[in-house]
Design a protein around this motif. Structure first.
Motif, PDB file in Angstrom:
ATOM      1  N   VAL A 226       0.880  -1.173   0.000  1.00  0.00           N
ATOM      2  CA  VAL A 226       0.000   0.000   0.000  1.00  0.00           C
ATOM      3  C   VAL A 226       0.916   1.221   0.000  1.00  0.00           C
ATOM      4  O   VAL A 226       1.794   1.349   0.850  1.00  0.00           O
ATOM      5  CB  VAL A 226      -0.882   0.016   1.264  1.00  0.00           C
ATOM      6  CG1 VAL A 226      -1.707   1.292   1.312  1.00  0.00           C
ATOM      7  CG2 VAL A 226      -1.789  -1.204   1.303  1.00  0.00           C
TER       8      VAL A 226
ATOM      9  N   ASN B 261       5.535   6.799   0.873  1.00  0.00           N
ATOM     10  CA  ASN B 261       5.093   6.104   2.089  1.00  0.00           C
ATOM     11  C   ASN B 261       4.623   4.717   1.692  1.00  0.00           C
ATOM     12  O   ASN B 261       3.854   4.577   0.739  1.00  0.00           O
ATOM     13  CB  ASN B 261       3.925   6.844   2.735  1.00  0.00           C
ATOM     14  CG  ASN B 261       4.323   8.235   3.165  1.00  0.00           C
ATOM     15  OD1 ASN B 261       4.738   8.450   4.294  1.00  0.00           O
ATOM     16  ND2 ASN B 261       4.214   9.191   2.258  1.00  0.00           N
TER      17      ASN B 261
ATOM     18  N   GLY C 260      -1.309  -1.388   7.245  1.00  0.00           N
ATOM     19  CA  GLY C 260      -0.169  -1.751   8.078  1.00  0.00           C
ATOM     20  C   GLY C 260       0.609  -0.511   8.498  1.00  0.00           C
ATOM     21  O   GLY C 260       0.297   0.603   8.061  1.00  0.00           O
TER      22      GLY C 260
ATOM     23  N   SER D  74       3.487   0.604   3.110  1.00  0.00           N
ATOM     24  CA  SER D  74       3.259  -0.425   4.114  1.00  0.00           C
ATOM     25  C   SER D  74       2.847  -1.691   3.372  1.00  0.00           C
ATOM     26  O   SER D  74       2.568  -1.642   2.184  1.00  0.00           O
ATOM     27  CB  SER D  74       2.159   0.009   5.087  1.00  0.00           C
ATOM     28  OG  SER D  74       0.940   0.165   4.393  1.00  0.00           O
TER      29      SER D  74
ATOM     30  N   LYS E 223       9.853   7.922  13.280  1.00  0.00           N
ATOM     31  CA  LYS E 223       9.099   9.104  12.921  1.00  0.00           C
ATOM     32  C   LYS E 223       8.397   9.758  14.106  1.00  0.00           C
ATOM     33  O   LYS E 223       7.849   9.089  14.958  1.00  0.00           O
ATOM     34  CB  LYS E 223       8.074   8.743  11.859  1.00  0.00           C
ATOM     35  CG  LYS E 223       7.573   9.968  11.138  1.00  0.00           C
ATOM     36  CD  LYS E 223       6.909   9.609   9.843  1.00  0.00           C
ATOM     37  CE  LYS E 223       5.948  10.682   9.430  1.00  0.00           C
ATOM     38  NZ  LYS E 223       6.419  11.927   9.019  1.00  0.00           N
TER      39      LYS E 223
ATOM     40  N   GLY F  11       1.436   5.526  -0.586  1.00  0.00           N
ATOM     41  CA  GLY F  11       0.913   6.894  -0.710  1.00  0.00           C
ATOM     42  C   GLY F  11       2.089   7.823  -0.975  1.00  0.00           C
ATOM     43  O   GLY F  11       3.147   7.669  -0.379  1.00  0.00           O
TER      44      GLY F  11
ATOM     45  N   THR G 132      -1.224  12.086  -1.877  1.00  0.00           N
ATOM     46  CA  THR G 132      -2.252  11.132  -2.311  1.00  0.00           C
ATOM     47  C   THR G 132      -2.839  10.390  -1.118  1.00  0.00           C
ATOM     48  O   THR G 132      -2.266  10.364  -0.037  1.00  0.00           O
ATOM     49  CB  THR G 132      -1.702  10.042  -3.259  1.00  0.00           C
ATOM     50  OG1 THR G 132      -0.906   9.121  -2.491  1.00  0.00           O
ATOM     51  CG2 THR G 132      -0.873  10.628  -4.372  1.00  0.00           C
ATOM     52  N   GLU G 133      -3.969   9.779  -1.342  1.00  0.00           N
ATOM     53  CA  GLU G 133      -4.472   8.771  -0.410  1.00  0.00           C
ATOM     54  C   GLU G 133      -3.628   7.519  -0.644  1.00  0.00           C
ATOM     55  O   GLU G 133      -2.982   7.389  -1.687  1.00  0.00           O
ATOM     56  CB  GLU G 133      -5.951   8.471  -0.714  1.00  0.00           C
ATOM     57  CG  GLU G 133      -6.904   9.624  -0.492  1.00  0.00           C
ATOM     58  CD  GLU G 133      -7.055   9.990   0.981  1.00  0.00           C
ATOM     59  OE1 GLU G 133      -6.643   9.201   1.846  1.00  0.00           O
ATOM     60  OE2 GLU G 133      -7.580  11.090   1.258  1.00  0.00           O
ATOM     61  N   PRO G 134      -3.636   6.579   0.304  1.00  0.00           N
ATOM     62  CA  PRO G 134      -2.835   5.357   0.079  1.00  0.00           C
ATOM     63  C   PRO G 134      -3.500   4.435  -0.939  1.00  0.00           C
ATOM     64  O   PRO G 134      -3.931   3.334  -0.621  1.00  0.00           O
ATOM     65  CB  PRO G 134      -2.760   4.724   1.479  1.00  0.00           C
ATOM     66  CG  PRO G 134      -3.899   5.283   2.233  1.00  0.00           C
ATOM     67  CD  PRO G 134      -4.241   6.609   1.636  1.00  0.00           C
TER      68      PRO G 134
ATOM     69  N   LYS H 264       3.419   2.110   8.284  1.00  0.00           N
ATOM     70  CA  LYS H 264       4.144   2.535   7.088  1.00  0.00           C
ATOM     71  C   LYS H 264       5.537   3.064   7.423  1.00  0.00           C
ATOM     72  O   LYS H 264       5.791   3.503   8.540  1.00  0.00           O
ATOM     73  CB  LYS H 264       3.362   3.620   6.364  1.00  0.00           C
ATOM     74  CG  LYS H 264       3.383   4.974   7.070  1.00  0.00           C
ATOM     75  CD  LYS H 264       2.735   6.028   6.194  1.00  0.00           C
ATOM     76  CE  LYS H 264       2.401   7.306   6.925  1.00  0.00           C
ATOM     77  NZ  LYS H 264       3.496   8.264   7.010  1.00  0.00           N
TER      78      LYS H 264
HETATM   79  P1  ADP Z   1       2.107  11.332   8.355  1.00  0.00           P
HETATM   80  O1  ADP Z   1       1.375  11.575   9.589  1.00  0.00           O
HETATM   81  O2  ADP Z   1       3.212  10.339   8.494  1.00  0.00           O
HETATM   82  O3  ADP Z   1       2.523  12.556   7.629  1.00  0.00           O
HETATM   83  P2  ADP Z   1      -0.176  11.142   6.637  1.00  0.00           P
HETATM   84  O4  ADP Z   1      -1.402  10.518   7.153  1.00  0.00           O
HETATM   85  O5  ADP Z   1      -0.093  12.614   6.531  1.00  0.00           O
HETATM   86  O6  ADP Z   1       1.074  10.556   7.418  1.00  0.00           O
HETATM   87  O7  ADP Z   1       0.080  10.517   5.200  1.00  0.00           O
HETATM   88  C1  ADP Z   1       1.221  10.800   4.453  1.00  0.00           C
HETATM   89  C2  ADP Z   1       1.204   9.916   3.209  1.00  0.00           C
HETATM   90  O8  ADP Z   1       1.297   8.544   3.583  1.00  0.00           O
HETATM   91  C3  ADP Z   1      -0.072  10.017   2.407  1.00  0.00           C
HETATM   92  O9  ADP Z   1       0.261  10.018   1.033  1.00  0.00           O
HETATM   93  C4  ADP Z   1      -0.847   8.782   2.773  1.00  0.00           C
HETATM   94  O10 ADP Z   1      -1.644   8.347   1.709  1.00  0.00           O
HETATM   95  C5  ADP Z   1       0.254   7.787   3.026  1.00  0.00           C
HETATM   96  N1  ADP Z   1      -0.105   6.759   4.013  1.00  0.00           N
HETATM   97  C6  ADP Z   1      -0.748   6.930   5.187  1.00  0.00           C
HETATM   98  N2  ADP Z   1      -0.870   5.766   5.837  1.00  0.00           N
HETATM   99  C7  ADP Z   1      -0.295   4.812   5.058  1.00  0.00           C
HETATM  100  C8  ADP Z   1      -0.089   3.405   5.172  1.00  0.00           C
HETATM  101  N3  ADP Z   1      -0.469   2.737   6.234  1.00  0.00           N
HETATM  102  N4  ADP Z   1       0.555   2.780   4.169  1.00  0.00           N
HETATM  103  C9  ADP Z   1       0.988   3.459   3.092  1.00  0.00           C
HETATM  104  N5  ADP Z   1       0.827   4.767   2.924  1.00  0.00           N
HETATM  105  C10 ADP Z   1       0.197   5.451   3.886  1.00  0.00           C
END
Ligand code: ADP
Ligand code: ZN
Ligand code: MG
Length: 606
Positions: free
Chosen positions: A134, A329, A341, A331, A396, A136, A288-290, A343
């Protein structure tokens, strides 16, 4: 709206607090790179917990004029006790030290788990097949405004370090930021192209952290209320079109650029210097969304996003120079599961190849850990081009660590409908729409169309050529099979304009020069930087269409090849091509092949 988490309950839940304290401490230890014993860890844990508790109290504190110190768990005052110097010395043992040449940074200690990872060898993809990825992406695009986001400093690239700076972008006291209108328009254009809703009100926030490339010690960004939200971009992978949802686009300022002597990063560098020319340059971040499910899809998304931004003319898309930067990002989860999962975030993926490779590596690394029964850490990792691996940078932090709050120096940004409507009028077609059009109406292949839509410069050149010339297929053959090869070798610089190229194509059509010579003309033209029409004039490349002249040459050849002529007359008719070839050789390719064919056939008629 406030950037500080508003929790009306003055006493936060104990278990949640504890978990957060742990994460923060581990993060600090990782960041410091110090070797810390368990005893020390315990001591620091206590100190940090105390500190965080105060912070929590302060966050939840409401001054209604009659507060009472006694209601606080502890008095918010610290005893005046100085840290004993032995402890300070110990803490500073590994800190950078100064000599005449600059700061020295000691080598960073290796993070636990790294050795195990690197020992594990190449990107295998064996029986971890029941996992899916997955992904993002967060893409930062540098906007092509003339001046910076909050001051009038130039954004010109390649100036002397710190030449493009002023009191605003170098963080001096007593100055105020003033928002660049063009940057706002560009962000709206991006949002409109990417099917986002444009928010009538957005708010600039301060994101607080210390790093030497950030002179104010905070970055102005948009946090809770970005300028655009809820869009999507369609990408096509293996002939399937997929919608990648876009969570948000926000405007923010860039940081300065650090140059590390003797090391690619700050760790291990002999000295580091900083150039603030980039500090305060406008960026948009597109999140993006994931929704992305493979490294290939991730790459294609960035290819298409780059096409959109460069086609809008709001970003030059140069990944090598950092105009377009990507954090990935990723997972993994068991196939069929819907829960996401944990990430990791990969930084420094600055080419299309790196996007694909870093994700392949990282997905396999996560699968290996899962297979061993381990768990994935919430980490920020760095893509290392040298070793083609991701390396742990830090565990992080939470976004609340940045203490984001609305910037009191900037009014909320409000947009009116007319501006948005005006900008909407000039939004070009999206790459996939254009691509379809090239294929259906211009007869271009899928690859040719993709190449044009992902490269606005090629697209413009090709489209302009068609304004002067209407055999699209012929233009495409010469553009993609010949011109492009030299264009790429010349850093995409072409020295002749579309009308000249069209003139060249007409000469091919009229038979004035043949295909073979045409290829040579293009080659010579790029070598000499003389336009192809002049090359034809100067080099006497014009095709020989003089029938009498050709007839003379042909007679000579047929005389020399008397034996083959007999064979031909005895029925070996494919020798005709051989005779034509000989004539072409003799005329250095200048003879009109069709005419030669005709004359020979006539002469040898039985
Ligand atoms: P953060 O708090 O680490 O900045 P965000 O929720 O702002 O995380 O998301 C940042 C990016 O990570 C976005 O593009 C989102 O789609 C992606 N993302 C969020 N959760 C996951 C995940 N579990 N696996 C893969 N990508 C993710
Ligand atoms: Zn400035
Ligand atoms: Mg985020």
């Amino acid at each position: 709206m406030s950037g500080v988490p508003s929790d009306n309950n003055p006493k936060p839940k104990e278990d949640k607090m504890d978990e957060k304290k742990q994460i923060n401490l581990k993060n600090l230890i990782e960041l410091s790179g110090f070797d810390i014993t368990l005893d020390e860890e315990e001591q620091f844990t206590k100190e940090i917990s105390d500190f965080l508790e105060y912070a929590e109290i302060i966050n939840n504190f409401e001054d209604n004029g009659d507060y009472d110190f006694d209601t606080f768990p502890e008095k918010p005052l610290r005893e005046d006790v100085a840290l004993d110097s032995e402890l300070t010395e110990m803490l500073l043992k590994n800190a950078p030290f100064v000599d005449k040449t600059g700061y020295f940074v000691p080598p960073h200690r290796r993070k636990s788990g790294e050795e195990e990872d690197s020992a594990e060898g190449e990107n295998r993809d064996d029986d971890a097949r029941d996992y899916e990825a997955v992904i993002g992406l967060e893409v930062h695009a540098q906007l092509t405004t003339k001046s910076k986001l909050f001051c009038s400093c130039s954004t010109e690239f390649g100036k002397t370090p710190n030449q493009n700076t002023c009191p605003v972008c170098s963080g001096q006291p007593g100055v105020l930021p003033a928002l660049n209108a063009e940057a706002v328009k560009m962000a709206i254009k991006a949002g409109l192209s990417l099917n986002c809703s444009i928010n009538k009100k957005s708010v600039f926030a301060r994101k607080n952290y210390f790093y030497p490339d950030l002179p104010k010690s905070y970055q102005i960004s948009q946090f809770e209320e970005p300028i655009c939200s809820n869009g999507y971009l369609e990408v096509e992978v293996d002939n399937v079109v997929k919608k990648i949802r876009i969570n948000r686009i926000h405007i923010e300022e860039d940081a300065g650029k650090m140059i590390h002597v003797g090391s690619p990063g700050i760790w291990g560098a002999k000295a580091s210097s900083v150039d603030f020319n980039r500090a305060g340059r406008p960026l948009i971040e597109i999140v993006t969304e994931p929704d992305i499910s493979s490294p290939q899809e991730a790459k294609e998304y960035v290819v298409m996003l780059r096409a959109v931004l460069t086609n809008l003319g709001i970003c030059d898309g140069n990944m090598e120079e950092g105009s377009l930067r990507c954090d990935a990002n990723v997972s993994i989860r068991k196939k069929g599961e819907s829960k996401l999962g944990v990430k990791t975030e990969i930084k420094n993926v600055n080419s299309f190849k790196a996007i694909e490779r870093s994700l392949i590596y990282e997905i396999n690394r996560q699968k290996r850990i899962k297979k061993r029964g381990g768990s994935i850490g919430r980490e920020t990792r760095l893509w290392d081009e040298g070793s083609q691996k991701t390396i742990l940078m830090r565990t992080k932090g939470e976004s609340s660590d940045y203490r984001c709050f609305p910037d009191p120096d900037l009014l909320p940004l409000t947009l009116d409908e007319e501006l948005i409507a005006e900008l909407k009028k000039n939004i070009p077609d999206l790459p996939l729409v254009k691509k379809k059009n090239y294929m259906e109406n211009f007869g271009l292949s899928c690859d040719e169309s993709r190449l044009l839509v992902t490269n606005p410069y090629y697209m413009e050149y090709f489209e302009n050529t068609l304004k002067y010339y209407d055999n699209t297929r012929n233009a495409a053959n010469w553009f993609f099979n010949e011109v492009l090869f030299y264009l790429k070798m010349n850093n995409d610089v072409i020295h002749f304009d579309p009308p000249v190229f069209a003139g060249f194509l007409r000469k091919i059509d009229s038979g004035e020069i043949n295909g073979k010579i045409g290829k040579e003309v293009i080659k010579k033209s790029f070598e000499s930087k003389i336009n192809p029409l002049e090359v034809i004039e100067n080099s006497g490349y014009k095709q020989i269409t003089d029938k009498a002249l050709l007839s003379k040459v042909i007679d000579e050849i047929l005389k020399e090849r008397a034996e083959e002529v007999i064979q031909y007359k005895n029925g070996k008719s494919n020798l005709l091509a051989f005779f034509v070839g000989e004539v072409m050789k003799e005329t250095k390719g200048k003879a009109n092949p069709a005419l030669v064919n005709e004359i020979i056939a006539e002469k040898l008629k039985v």
